[in-house]
Design a protein around this motif. Structure first.
Motif, mmCIF file in Angstrom:
data_model
loop_
_atom_site.group_PDB
_atom_site.id
_atom_site.type_symbol
_atom_site.label_atom_id
_atom_site.label_comp_id
_atom_site.label_asym_id
_atom_site.label_seq_id
_atom_site.Cartn_x
_atom_site.Cartn_y
_atom_site.Cartn_z
ATOM 1 N N THR A 36 9.118 1.716 -8.866
ATOM 2 C CA THR A 36 9.700 2.656 -9.811
ATOM 3 C C THR A 36 10.621 3.640 -9.105
ATOM 4 O O THR A 36 10.497 3.875 -7.909
ATOM 5 N N THR A 38 10.974 7.453 -9.774
ATOM 6 C CA THR A 38 10.355 8.535 -10.527
ATOM 7 C C THR A 38 10.904 9.851 -10.008
ATOM 8 O O THR A 38 10.750 10.162 -8.827
ATOM 9 N N THR A 64 11.809 6.591 -14.304
ATOM 10 C CA THR A 64 11.183 7.625 -15.122
ATOM 11 C C THR A 64 11.723 8.982 -14.699
ATOM 12 O O THR A 64 11.695 9.323 -13.513
ATOM 13 N N ASP A 66 10.769 12.614 -15.256
ATOM 14 C CA ASP A 66 9.707 13.505 -15.742
ATOM 15 C C ASP A 66 10.143 14.956 -15.612
ATOM 16 O O ASP A 66 9.503 15.748 -14.932
ATOM 17 N N THR A 91 12.429 5.773 -18.904
ATOM 18 C CA THR A 91 11.762 6.792 -19.702
ATOM 19 C C THR A 91 12.379 8.156 -19.429
ATOM 20 O O THR A 91 12.487 8.565 -18.272
#
Length: 184
Positions: A36, A38, A64, A66, A91
Motif C-alpha cells: 500500500t 498510506t 490510502t 488518511d 481511499t
C-alpha cells in the motif's frame, strides 16, 4: 521523483504535514507482493503529483489518504493529483481541497472509496474523473464550481458502502460544468 529508476514496493508515511513536492511517485514494484501507499497526516501538494501503484504484473498496490489533501497555494498554483492504482483500491479518508482547492483530480482504480468532501475548483476547464467503481463511505459533497468551472465524470458504478444501514448522499456542485454518470 520517488521510485523513478527502481519502483518502491510500498510507502507508508505518518506525519503532521506531508509535503509532496515531487511530480511522480512510483510504488509498483513487480517483484513484490501487494503493498500500500498510506499517507497519514495533512498532505500538501507542492507540485502536480502522479502516484502510480499499477503494476505491470501481479496484484496492484492500493493507496490510502488518511488525512486532508490541499494545494500549497491555490491562489498562485494550479495543483493536480492523479492516482493510478489499476485493480487496487484508492481511499480518500479526509477532506480534499478544503483549505487550498485543487485544480484537478483523476483517479483510476479497481475501487475508489470517497469518505469526505472534495473541492476541485481552482483552475476550471478540467474534468475530475473517477475511473472505476466508486463507493461513498460518508455523505460526500464534490465542489467544482469556481471562477471557471470543472466537469465531473464517474465512468463506472457509484454506490453507498452499505445501503441497508447507511443512507449516503452525494451532492455535486459543478456550476456551468458537466456532470457525467457513465456506470451501469
Amino acid at each position: 521523483m520517488v521510485g523513478g529508476t527502481q519502483a518502491l514496493a510500498g510507502l507508508n508515511v505518518t506525519a503532521g504535514i506531508i509535503n509532496l513536492n515531487t511530480t511522480t511517485i512510483n510504488v509498483n514494484d513487480d517483484n513484490a507482493g501487494a503493498q500500500t501507499v498510506t499517507l497519514t497526516g495533512a498532505t500538501v501538494l507542492g507540485a502536480n503529483v502522479t502516484i502510480n501503484t499499477d503494476k505491470a504484473t501481479g496484484a496492484d498496490n492500493s493507496a490510502t489518504f488518511d488525512g486532508t489533501i490541499n494545494a500549497d497555494n491555490a491562489a498562485t498554483q494550479n495543483r493536480t493529483l492523479t492516482v493510478t492504482a489499476g485493480g487496487g483500491t484508492v481511499t480518500f479518508g479526509g477532506v480534499v481541497g478544503g483549505t487550498q482547492a485543487l485544480a484537478d483530480l483523476d483517479v483510476t482504480a479497481g475501487t475508489i472509496n470517497l469518505n469526505a468532501n472534495l473541492t476541485i475548483d481552482n483552475q476550471g476547464g478540467n474534468t475530475v474523473t473517477f475511473t472505476g467503481p466508486t463507493v461513498l463511505g460518508a455523505n460526500v459533497t464534490i465542489d467544482t464550481d469556481g471562477t471557471a468551472d470543472n466537469n465531473v465524470n464517474f465512468t463506472s458504478t457509484l454506490n453507498a458502502d452499505n445501503a441497508a444501514t447507511q443512507n449516503r448522499t452525494l451532492t455535486v456542485t459543478a456550476g456551468t460544468g458537466t456532470l457525467t454518470f457513465g456506470g451501469v
